[in-house]
Design a protein around this motif. Structure first.
Motif, mmCIF file in Angstrom:
data_model
loop_
_atom_site.group_PDB
_atom_site.id
_atom_site.type_symbol
_atom_site.label_atom_id
_atom_site.label_comp_id
_atom_site.label_asym_id
_atom_site.label_seq_id
_atom_site.Cartn_x
_atom_site.Cartn_y
_atom_site.Cartn_z
ATOM 1 N N ARG A 101 1.004 -1.004 0.075
ATOM 2 C CA ARG A 101 -0.029 0.024 0.051
ATOM 3 C C ARG A 101 0.925 1.305 -0.108
ATOM 4 O O ARG A 101 1.660 1.369 0.884
ATOM 5 N N CYS A 216 -5.025 0.251 10.560
ATOM 6 C CA CYS A 216 -4.157 -0.779 10.325
ATOM 7 C C CYS A 216 -2.866 -0.760 10.879
ATOM 8 O O CYS A 216 -2.265 0.262 10.853
ATOM 9 N N VAL A 218 -0.103 -2.077 10.071
ATOM 10 C CA VAL A 218 0.946 -2.312 9.062
ATOM 11 C C VAL A 218 1.263 -0.676 8.702
ATOM 12 O O VAL A 218 2.210 -0.199 8.531
ATOM 13 N N CYS A 219 0.276 -0.090 8.074
ATOM 14 C CA CYS A 219 0.318 1.238 7.701
ATOM 15 C C CYS A 219 -0.071 2.334 8.416
ATOM 16 O O CYS A 219 0.167 3.604 8.039
ATOM 17 N N HIS A 238 -5.671 -4.340 6.752
ATOM 18 C CA HIS A 238 -6.047 -4.242 5.020
ATOM 19 C C HIS A 238 -5.622 -5.671 4.354
ATOM 20 O O HIS A 238 -4.414 -6.046 4.884
ATOM 21 N N CYS A 241 -2.069 -5.099 3.161
ATOM 22 C CA CYS A 241 -1.094 -4.809 4.260
ATOM 23 C C CYS A 241 -0.770 -6.548 4.893
ATOM 24 O O CYS A 241 0.419 -6.660 5.205
HETATM 25 ZN ZN LIG Z 1 -2.674 -1.118 6.007
#
Ligand SMILES: [Zn+2]
Ligand SMILES: [Zn+2]
Length: 264
Positions: A101, A216, A218-219, A238, A241
């Protein structure tokens, strides 16, 4: 193969091949655990997950920053430092970052040493340019050369963000003592190079806080569309992700099992 004797022999050969594979896999697992214990002794770390069927991991710390190393299942092993970076930086094998992403404000960068090998993206620009120092670039190239034939390279991925620094290595560094110690020491050097003089301490915003806030881990961006919910800790990610990170991004979870959920 109508002959019952031949059939029995064929069956026996199958069973023996299976048993040999099992014994060899168990032997490899034991060697990996031994290498983890040796590395743990050298860097004052701890091996966790020693139970039957549990995935072993190595917990340690660099300059007071907690870190965890895990491998298998899946193609990527990774070490992750619980350090909150003031920006985002991703270095991934050329073409592979397409699956990740791209965050608002992230830019792509040309780094001559990585040309054709790795894509670099991140932001804010001033922080990324400062982070791509001689030391950082040298660490990345040394990590990619680790365990590779002379002149070759192994795919690696670096992901830096508010929720930590992760170094991914395609393969299992724990399979060899030298590879594991090399991977851990280069990753620690990379952490020091990226941090510069910035102080240690708790992340400005932990992955747990971000997840609790409905974003999220991760991001750090809000969740919508088709998501993955970790089957172990129930954290939403996500879909892209989750795939990019190779499983759950919560510290200490490591699950790769998730259910698909659509958020309206
Ligand atoms: Zn994410
Ligand atoms: Zn989880």
């Amino acid at each position: 193969m109508d002959d019952p004797l031949l059939q029995a022999l064929g069956w026996l050969a199958g069973v023996m091949t299976f048993a040999l594979c099992l014994v060899s896999a168990l032997g490899q697992t034991r060697a990996c655990r031994r290498h983890l214990r040796e590395a743990a002794r050298a860097i004052d770390g701890r091996v966790r997950g020693n139970g039957w069927g549990e995935r072993p991991r190595l917990d340690f710390a660099v300059d007071g920053i907690p870190a965890e190393f895990v491998y298998s299942p899946g193609p990527w092993a990774r070490v992750r430092f619980r350090w909150s970076a003031p920006g985002r930086l991703r270095i991934a094998p050329a073409g592979e970052s397409a699956g990740a992403r791209r965050l608002p404000g992230d830019l792509g960068y040309d780094v001559p040493e990585f040309a054709g090998g790795y894509d670099v993206e991140g932001g804010p620009e001033a922080w990324v340019l400062e982070s791509l120092s001689d030391e950082t670039r040298g660490c990345v190239l040394a990590l990619a050369a680790l365990g590779a034939p002379t002149g070759g390279s192994v795919p690696i991925r670096i992901d830096v963000g508010p929720f930590g620094l992760s170094v991914f290595y395609r393969g299992n560094p724990a399979a060899e003592h030298e590879l594991l110690t090399g991977f851990l020491s280069l990753s620690s050097r990379l952490l020091r190079g990226l941090r510069g003089d910035s102080p240690a301490g708790a992340p400005a915003e932990s992955a747990e806080e971000v997840a609790a806030d409905g974003r999220c881990p991760v991001c750090g961006v809000g969740l919508d569309g088709v998501l993955r919910r970790c089957q172990r800790c129930r954290t939403f990610h996500h879909g892209d992700c989750w795939e990019y990170f190779g499983g759950c991004a919560m510290y200490g979870c490591f699950s790769r099992q998730a259910e698909r959920v659509r958020l309206e």
